[in-house]
Write an enzyme that holds these catalytic residues in place. Sequence first.
Site, PDB file in Angstrom:
ATOM      1  N   ASN A  82     -18.969 -60.709  18.196  1.00 54.03           N
ATOM      2  CA  ASN A  82     -17.672 -60.019  18.271  1.00 54.03           C
ATOM      3  C   ASN A  82     -17.476 -59.063  17.096  1.00 54.03           C
ATOM      4  OD1 ASN A  82     -16.950 -61.444  20.623  1.00 54.03           O
ATOM      5  ND2 ASN A  82     -16.308 -63.197  19.388  1.00 54.03           N
ATOM      6  N   SER A 106      12.079 -60.622  -8.038  1.00 53.14           N
ATOM      7  CA  SER A 106      10.997 -59.847  -7.423  1.00 53.14           C
ATOM      8  C   SER A 106       9.657 -60.098  -8.107  1.00 53.14           C
ATOM      9  CB  SER A 106      11.336 -58.352  -7.466  1.00 53.14           C
ATOM     10  OG  SER A 106      11.642 -57.951  -8.796  1.00 53.14           O
ATOM     11  N   THR A 113     -13.556 -37.426  28.246  1.00 51.91           N
ATOM     12  CA  THR A 113     -12.119 -37.161  28.270  1.00 51.91           C
ATOM     13  C   THR A 113     -11.560 -38.175  29.260  1.00 51.91           C
ATOM     14  OG1 THR A 113     -12.289 -35.560  30.061  1.00 51.91           O
ATOM     15  CG2 THR A 113     -12.398 -34.672  27.821  1.00 51.91           C
ATOM     16  N   HIS A 114     -10.364 -38.666  29.014  1.00 49.42           N
ATOM     17  CA  HIS A 114      -9.795 -39.749  29.839  1.00 49.42           C
ATOM     18  C   HIS A 114     -10.699 -40.976  29.828  1.00 49.42           C
ATOM     19  CE1 HIS A 114      -7.238 -36.536  31.687  1.00 49.42           C
ATOM     20  NE2 HIS A 114      -8.361 -35.836  31.535  1.00 49.42           N
ATOM     21  N   TYR A 166      20.841 -45.650  -7.962  1.00 47.87           N
ATOM     22  CA  TYR A 166      20.075 -46.863  -7.665  1.00 47.87           C
ATOM     23  C   TYR A 166      20.933 -47.903  -6.938  1.00 47.87           C
ATOM     24  CZ  TYR A 166      17.364 -51.130  -8.320  1.00 47.87           C
ATOM     25  OH  TYR A 166      16.670 -52.284  -8.106  1.00 47.87           O
ATOM     26  N   ASN A 172      16.113 -48.870 -14.206  1.00 49.92           N
ATOM     27  CA  ASN A 172      16.072 -47.946 -13.072  1.00 49.92           C
ATOM     28  C   ASN A 172      15.044 -46.834 -13.261  1.00 49.92           C
ATOM     29  OD1 ASN A 172      18.074 -49.570 -12.152  1.00 49.92           O
ATOM     30  ND2 ASN A 172      19.743 -48.102 -12.430  1.00 49.92           N
ATOM     31  N   GLN A 219      14.611 -52.400  -4.398  1.00 50.23           N
ATOM     32  CA  GLN A 219      13.604 -53.374  -4.821  1.00 50.23           C
ATOM     33  C   GLN A 219      12.694 -53.748  -3.646  1.00 50.23           C
ATOM     34  OE1 GLN A 219      14.317 -56.531  -7.841  1.00 50.23           O
ATOM     35  NE2 GLN A 219      14.444 -57.876  -6.070  1.00 50.23           N
ATOM     36  N   GLU A 265     -11.898 -54.819  15.027  1.00 50.14           N
ATOM     37  CA  GLU A 265     -10.631 -55.235  15.649  1.00 50.14           C
ATOM     38  C   GLU A 265      -9.525 -55.371  14.588  1.00 50.14           C
ATOM     39  OE1 GLU A 265     -11.349 -58.467  18.774  1.00 50.14           O
ATOM     40  OE2 GLU A 265     -13.275 -58.259  17.790  1.00 50.14           O
ATOM     41  N   LYS A 298     -22.088 -64.647  22.225  1.00 49.66           N
ATOM     42  CA  LYS A 298     -21.156 -63.625  21.761  1.00 49.66           C
ATOM     43  C   LYS A 298     -21.470 -63.094  20.367  1.00 49.66           C
ATOM     44  CE  LYS A 298     -17.699 -62.326  23.412  1.00 49.66           C
ATOM     45  NZ  LYS A 298     -16.391 -62.951  23.699  1.00 49.66           N
ATOM     46  N   SER A 327     -18.872 -66.825  18.685  1.00 47.54           N
ATOM     47  CA  SER A 327     -17.804 -67.540  19.374  1.00 47.54           C
ATOM     48  C   SER A 327     -18.071 -69.027  19.238  1.00 47.54           C
ATOM     49  CB  SER A 327     -17.796 -67.142  20.851  1.00 47.54           C
ATOM     50  OG  SER A 327     -17.215 -68.162  21.638  1.00 47.54           O
ATOM     51  N   LYS A 375       8.621 -52.328  -2.704  1.00 51.19           N
ATOM     52  CA  LYS A 375       7.286 -52.623  -3.232  1.00 51.19           C
ATOM     53  C   LYS A 375       6.378 -53.402  -2.301  1.00 51.19           C
ATOM     54  CE  LYS A 375       9.486 -52.594  -7.564  1.00 51.19           C
ATOM     55  NZ  LYS A 375      10.706 -52.463  -6.756  1.00 51.19           N
TER      56      LYS A 375
HETATM   57  N1  ARG Z   1      13.349 -55.183  -9.950  1.00 47.91           N
HETATM   58  C1  ARG Z   1      14.148 -54.030  -9.822  1.00 47.91           C
HETATM   59  C2  ARG Z   1      13.623 -53.142  -8.697  1.00 47.91           C
HETATM   60  O1  ARG Z   1      12.513 -53.256  -8.356  1.00 47.91           O
HETATM   61  C3  ARG Z   1      14.144 -53.224 -11.078  1.00 47.91           C
HETATM   62  C4  ARG Z   1      15.340 -52.355 -11.250  1.00 47.91           C
HETATM   63  C5  ARG Z   1      16.528 -53.176 -11.507  1.00 47.91           C
HETATM   64  N2  ARG Z   1      17.660 -52.369 -11.780  1.00 47.91           N
HETATM   65  C6  ARG Z   1      18.891 -52.832 -11.661  1.00 47.91           C
HETATM   66  N3  ARG Z   1      19.847 -52.015 -11.894  1.00 47.91           N
HETATM   67  N4  ARG Z   1      19.119 -54.076 -11.324  1.00 47.91           N
HETATM   68  O2  ARG Z   1      14.332 -52.360  -8.126  1.00 47.91           O
END
Ligand code: ARG
Length: 459
Positions: free
Chosen positions: A286, A24, A156-157, A318, A111, A323, A291, A284, A278, A326
């Site tokens: 834009n 990760s 409205t509408h 966990y 964890n 993971q 957007e 144009k 454009s 993120k």
């Molecule tokens: N990279 C892991 C995550 O974001 C960290 C935690 C890893 N824990 C484990 N028991 N493998 O979740």
Amino acid sequence: AARLQWGGRFSEGPAAIMQAINASIGFDHRLWREDIAGSLAHAAMLAHQGIISQDDETAIRNGLGEIHAAITSQKFTFDPALEDIHTNIEAWLVGRIGEAGRRLHTARSRNDQVATDFRLWVRNAIDAIDLQLRDLMRALADRAAEHAGTIMPGFTHLQTAQPVTFGHHLLAYVEMLARDRSRLADARARLNQCPLGSAALAGTTFPIDRNMTAQALGFTAPTANSLDAVSDRDFAIEFLAALSIMAMHLSRFAEEIIIWVSAPYRFIRLSDAYTTGSSIMPQKRNPDAAELTRAKTGRIFGALLALLTVMKGLPLAYAKDMQEDKEAVFDAADAAELSLAAMTGMVTDMQADEARMRDAAGADFATATDLADYLVRDLDLPFRTAHHVTGRIVAMAEARGTDLASLPLAAMQEAEPRITEAVFGVITVEASVAARKAIGGTAPDNVARAAAAWQKALS
Ligand code: ARG
């Protein structure tokens, strides 16, 4: 080094695909500041409790300081073989300071570490977005003060409904954004408990002081249940939910900007700074920033759904599924920050075409409700009767191709003989907005007061 953290019982390295799906570091390197902060707090607490020596704590602190400097100056190489940000930093630390570095992970698991880092990251993101929301609200309040008396059609509408002021319309968004800020503040208050010390899932056998680490990291308290602490991602989901509602608001405003700059409306104009040309059509201009703000809503809603789906049905505690929390959050926060900055830029940049807005406000019989209200107030007609009489007058004006205020009194009297000259005092767009003085109404005095109050509150 690649198997540093848990190599004891492994004799072979991972398959390439195992590393590819497992690593990760490609995205969670963004947690580096929070990871260092968490480790500093943890090491200080371990030393304070006599779990590691002061000398080890000093070595760890200096080593983490060096890592901070190395990452800032881009001298740190993030290694996918070391999986994630936590193991990358720890491996580097052990490489630098040896034995002391190997003591840092006492009474800790990745964890509780990642749960802590991620809470800190989301908390920082909330604070940054809160400031941006305040900036956007302030820009809107400034423009609303300037346009407290600028009349435009209200819809409205998307059909012309009643005249409003441009300032009133802009302040409507200030109200929405204020609620967005308050939702983020609520999420922040709930997330602000520290998981560190929950260890892998069951807590730790060491005599740690969780209040000390919680306080050092700016949390109000340690989390109460170790299983919950390492497997809760509500805080991230709540952040994404609040961002989704905010993005929905921004997309509505972006859509209105797109409508307002279009040739048939031309209520506002954006400068070259916020438009693009454009490649084929030389005329144009834009509104791409609006957007893209409208479109980035898709990423933010997507992130919310993605994380809800990842978490749904996960047994405690966990699991590596988590993971996947993120990227969605990082991407949504990036999209939100860009969108807020773009909207603030456009609000400051836009120039209102007051004459066009006023003309549009007077078209399409937008003051018909004012005429009906006059019939009720001055002639004591029941509102339903007044509605019907006004409808007949509108039909007459439409047949003659004129607006309400230009219709002769005699024509109106065909529909209701008791109508007098006084009617012309209420059916102009100026009279229409000025009369809406009750709390929350569009009267320019109200709008000027509300804009000033917001300016004061936001300064
Ligand atoms: N990279 C892991 C995550 O974001 C960290 C935690 C890893 N824990 C484990 N028991 N493998 O979740």
